[in-house]
Each structure stands twice: as C-alpha cells, then as structure tokens.
Motif scaffolding. Structure first.
Motif: not given
Length: 221
Positions: A88-93, A117-124, A128-138
């Motif tokens: 499951x996704x974390x409860x913090x998602x 626009x600069x954002x600190x999202x990170x896939x590494x 488990x947050x899907x909206x931090x993935x590189x494919x989403x950002x692109x």
C-alpha cells in the motif's frame, strides 16, 4: 553565468531548501512558493517564510486547504498514524499533491515571468510516492506547456540522488550547516534533526551518516 528566472516549490524542508540554494546559483531571479494545504504542523509554513526571509527571496503562500479536506492522509490528520503497510501507499501520501502544487506553481511562474520551476522530488528515495517519479514530472512538463502555450522547464536537481548525495549537494553549495540547522523534515514537526523516529527523520539521518562517513574517508557518496 546566471540567467533567467525560477520559481522554487518550497516547503522549508531539507530537499526544497537544498533546491532553493541550487536555484540561487543558477538563476538571476528566484522566487519561492509554499502551499498551505492544512498540514498538521503550521511550523512548516513559518519555517519556509523564515528561510525565504534569510535568503531575501520573494515568498508566495497559496491556499490549498481544499486538498487536505479531499484526501485523508497522515500529513493533514492527527488521528491517522504515520505508517506504510506492505503493498500500500504510505499513509503520508497526499493524492494529487505534486500535480496540483506544480500546476499552481506554473500559473504563478507565468505571471511573474519565470520559465523554470524547481522542485525537490526524488525517485531514488521517494518513499513510494507515485508523483515523485521522473516519468510523472516529464509528462506534467509537457502538459503544462501545452495547457498555457508557455515553455516551462521543470528542474528536478535531486531526482536521481539518494539522501547522502543530497547532503553532499548542500555541502557543495555551501549550505550544509544551514540546511541541517534550519529546515523542517520531521513528520512530528520538530526542527533540524527532528524526532529521530518517523520515516522522514530516519531517511534524513541515514543519509547524513553516510555522507559524514564518506567525507571522513575523503570520498564522494
């Protein structure tokens, strides 16, 4: 040479503060935007405002409280435990958070004449947050450009860095001690090194230990 203007999506945490220092080295003008989405700890908003003031950055705060009302999550509700169950996704998602934050940041960026626009999202280390993935950002970058007929670039300087490498980047930017002492990462709302027990603090502390160990040995992480 610095050029252009950027808007940094800014929470006052380790990652976004590192991104703010990163942006200041690359752009002639930098503004920050923080979102009030009903987060449990208003200290996050105060922390972001204080850092923006320290760095003499124009700081915008946008009301996104409806988001906290729409999606139950442990970042906006005190009666929900901070946990992650297997499969499951974390409860913090927070559903839609980065989608909405980046979309509103883009609207703001266009109004102030910023292309980046600069954002600190990170896939590494993305928890488990899907909206931090590189494919989403692109994907969103393309959508935003089409939606406003305006050429945005979403910069993600931390996308492929682990937490140790993020500490290293802060050090290279001359901001290591500032980031360590003045940011709020902890889910329990405790500044700097935090509570030491929540997932965010454990990730931050592990990265810090790895960075400091590598520094003592004179190697990069």
């Amino acid at each position: 040479m610095k050029s252009g203007k950027a808007v940094v999506v800014f929470s006052g945490g380790q990652d976004s503060t590192t991104c703010l220092f990163w942006a200041l080295q690359r752009f002639e003008e930098v503004e920050a935007v923080t979102f009030d989405y009903g987060q449990r700890h208003k200290l996050e908003l105060e922390c972001a405002a204080r850092i923006a003031s320290d760095l003499k950055i124009r700081h915008h705060v946008l009301d996104m409280s409806l988001l906290g009302q729409l999606t139950p999550n442990a970042l906006t509700r005190h009666d929900m435990a901070i946990e992650q169950k297997e499969g499951e996704l974390p409860s913090t998602f927070v559903d839609g958070r980065n989608l909405l934050f980046l979309s509103f940041a883009a609207v703001l960026a266009k109004q102030v004449g910023a292309r980046n626009i600069v954002t600190g999202v990170c896939q590494t280390d993305f928890s488990g947050y899907p909206d931090c993935r590189d494919v989403f950002i692109k994907s969103l970058n393309v959508t935003l450009n089409l939606s406003m007929d305006y050429e945005f670039v979403i910069d993600t300087p931390l996308m492929w860095l682990n937490k140790a490498q993020t500490w290293q980047l802060a050090d290279e930017l001359g901001a290591f001690q500032y980031v360590r002492d003045n940011t709020l990462t902890c889910y329990e709302g405790i500044m700097a090194d935090g509570c030491g027990e929540c997932p965010a603090c454990l990730l931050r502390a592990r990265g810090l230990r790895e960075f400091e160990a590598a520094s003592k040995e004179g190697r990069r992480v």
